[in-house]
Design a protein around this motif. Structure first.
Motif, PDB file in Angstrom:
ATOM      1  N   ILE A 254       0.877  -1.179   0.000  1.00 37.90           N
ATOM      2  CA  ILE A 254       0.000   0.000   0.000  1.00 37.90           C
ATOM      3  C   ILE A 254       0.910   1.224   0.000  1.00 37.90           C
ATOM      4  CG2 ILE A 254      -1.724   1.300   1.286  1.00 37.90           C
ATOM      5  CD1 ILE A 254      -2.639  -1.384   2.523  1.00 37.90           C
TER       6      ILE A 254
ATOM      7  N   LYS B 139      -1.696   6.340   0.935  1.00 39.48           N
ATOM      8  CA  LYS B 139      -3.023   5.728   1.082  1.00 39.48           C
ATOM      9  C   LYS B 139      -3.291   5.194   2.477  1.00 39.48           C
ATOM     10  CE  LYS B 139      -4.874   3.040  -1.972  1.00 39.48           C
ATOM     11  NZ  LYS B 139      -5.097   1.931  -2.937  1.00 39.48           N
ATOM     12  N   ILE B 140      -2.278   5.152   3.336  1.00 36.91           N
ATOM     13  CA  ILE B 140      -2.449   4.603   4.681  1.00 36.91           C
ATOM     14  C   ILE B 140      -1.587   5.382   5.654  1.00 36.91           C
ATOM     15  CG2 ILE B 140      -0.651   2.853   4.407  1.00 36.91           C
ATOM     16  CD1 ILE B 140      -2.508   0.963   6.019  1.00 36.91           C
TER      17      ILE B 140
ATOM     18  N   GLU C 253      -2.115  -4.829  -0.434  1.00 34.60           N
ATOM     19  CA  GLU C 253      -3.485  -4.920  -0.917  1.00 34.60           C
ATOM     20  C   GLU C 253      -3.543  -5.634  -2.253  1.00 34.60           C
ATOM     21  OE1 GLU C 253      -4.985  -0.897  -1.320  1.00 34.60           O
ATOM     22  OE2 GLU C 253      -3.284  -0.296  -2.542  1.00 34.60           O
TER      23      GLU C 253
ATOM     24  N   ILE D 232      -3.140  -5.199   6.945  1.00 35.18           N
ATOM     25  CA  ILE D 232      -2.487  -4.031   7.533  1.00 35.18           C
ATOM     26  C   ILE D 232      -1.822  -4.417   8.854  1.00 35.18           C
ATOM     27  CG2 ILE D 232      -2.881  -1.734   8.522  1.00 35.18           C
ATOM     28  CD1 ILE D 232      -5.203  -1.449   6.493  1.00 35.18           C
TER      29      ILE D 232
ATOM     30  N   ILE E   8      -5.977   4.482  12.461  1.00 32.12           N
ATOM     31  CA  ILE E   8      -5.579   4.120  11.109  1.00 32.12           C
ATOM     32  C   ILE E   8      -6.563   4.704  10.102  1.00 32.12           C
ATOM     33  CG2 ILE E   8      -5.009   2.211   9.560  1.00 32.12           C
ATOM     34  CD1 ILE E   8      -3.351   2.536  12.300  1.00 32.12           C
ATOM     35  N   GLU E   9      -6.033   5.377   9.100  1.00 28.81           N
ATOM     36  CA  GLU E   9      -6.833   5.867   7.976  1.00 28.81           C
ATOM     37  C   GLU E   9      -6.310   5.198   6.721  1.00 28.81           C
ATOM     38  OE1 GLU E   9      -6.599  10.140   8.087  1.00 28.81           O
ATOM     39  OE2 GLU E   9      -7.881  10.240   9.871  1.00 28.81           O
ATOM     40  N   TYR E  10      -7.234   4.585   5.981  1.00 24.05           N
ATOM     41  CA  TYR E  10      -6.859   3.807   4.795  1.00 24.05           C
ATOM     42  C   TYR E  10      -7.769   4.168   3.638  1.00 24.05           C
ATOM     43  CZ  TYR E  10      -6.501  -0.321   1.750  1.00 24.05           C
ATOM     44  OH  TYR E  10      -6.361  -1.171   0.675  1.00 24.05           O
ATOM     45  N   GLU E  11      -7.181   4.667   2.570  1.00 25.35           N
ATOM     46  CA  GLU E  11      -7.919   5.032   1.363  1.00 25.35           C
ATOM     47  C   GLU E  11      -7.801   3.898   0.358  1.00 25.35           C
ATOM     48  OE1 GLU E  11      -6.448   8.753  -0.087  1.00 25.35           O
ATOM     49  OE2 GLU E  11      -6.488   9.640   1.918  1.00 25.35           O
TER      50      GLU E  11
ATOM     51  N   ALA F  86     -12.060   7.899   3.501  1.00 22.49           N
ATOM     52  CA  ALA F  86     -11.145   6.831   3.909  1.00 22.49           C
ATOM     53  C   ALA F  86     -11.765   6.040   5.064  1.00 22.49           C
ATOM     54  CB  ALA F  86      -9.810   7.417   4.354  1.00 22.49           C
TER      55      ALA F  86
END
Length: 132
Positions: free
Chosen positions: A42, A46-47, A60, A67, A81-84, A107
């Motif tokens: 990733i 994006k994370i 991914e 993750i 955690i922020e994941y787009e 996200a």
């Protein structure tokens, strides 16, 4: 390469407690092995950990994301955690339980507490993609 299994150096101190942890980690990875084999990293954009409390890395694929959240001090940490990326459920791979998820600016966002466990592994995606 066709390699299978894993090796443990014979000269290191490796006791029954280490074996138990090794077994737990292996069990967690088995449910996402097919994702790990076919995944790509990733990208950092994006994370992230919005709290800046932990290291966050992941991979991914079309089948979901894996993750890793880790931090190796002795202090309790709360990572956000922020994941787009992939949408869907977030599953704690150590327990198999779903994690509460929020959305923030498009996200996925979820928290990961690091206290006695200094590394946590999560799956993001459709839970039916996890292998048993």
């Amino acid at each position: 390469s066709g390699a299978k299994g894993f090796g443990i150096w014979g000269w290191c101190p490796f006791d029954a407690a280490d074996m138990a942890v090794f077994s737990e980690v292996t069990a967690s990875l088995l449910s996402v092995e097919h994702i790990i084999v076919n995944a790509a990293p990733i990208p950092p954009g994006k994370i992230r950990d919005a709290a800046g409390a932990a290291f966050v890395k992941g991979i991914e694929s079309e089948e979901g994301a894996v993750i890793l959240v880790s931090e190796y001090s002795t202090a309790t940490k709360e990572a956000i955690i922020e994941y787009e990326g992939n949408r869907g459920s977030v599953i704690d791979l150590a327990t198999g339980n779903p994690v509460a998820v929020r959305t923030k600016n498009g996200a996925l966002s979820f928290s990961a507490r690091l206290d006695t466990e200094r590394a946590r592994l999560f799956f993001v995606g459709d839970p039916s993609k996890l292998r048993k």
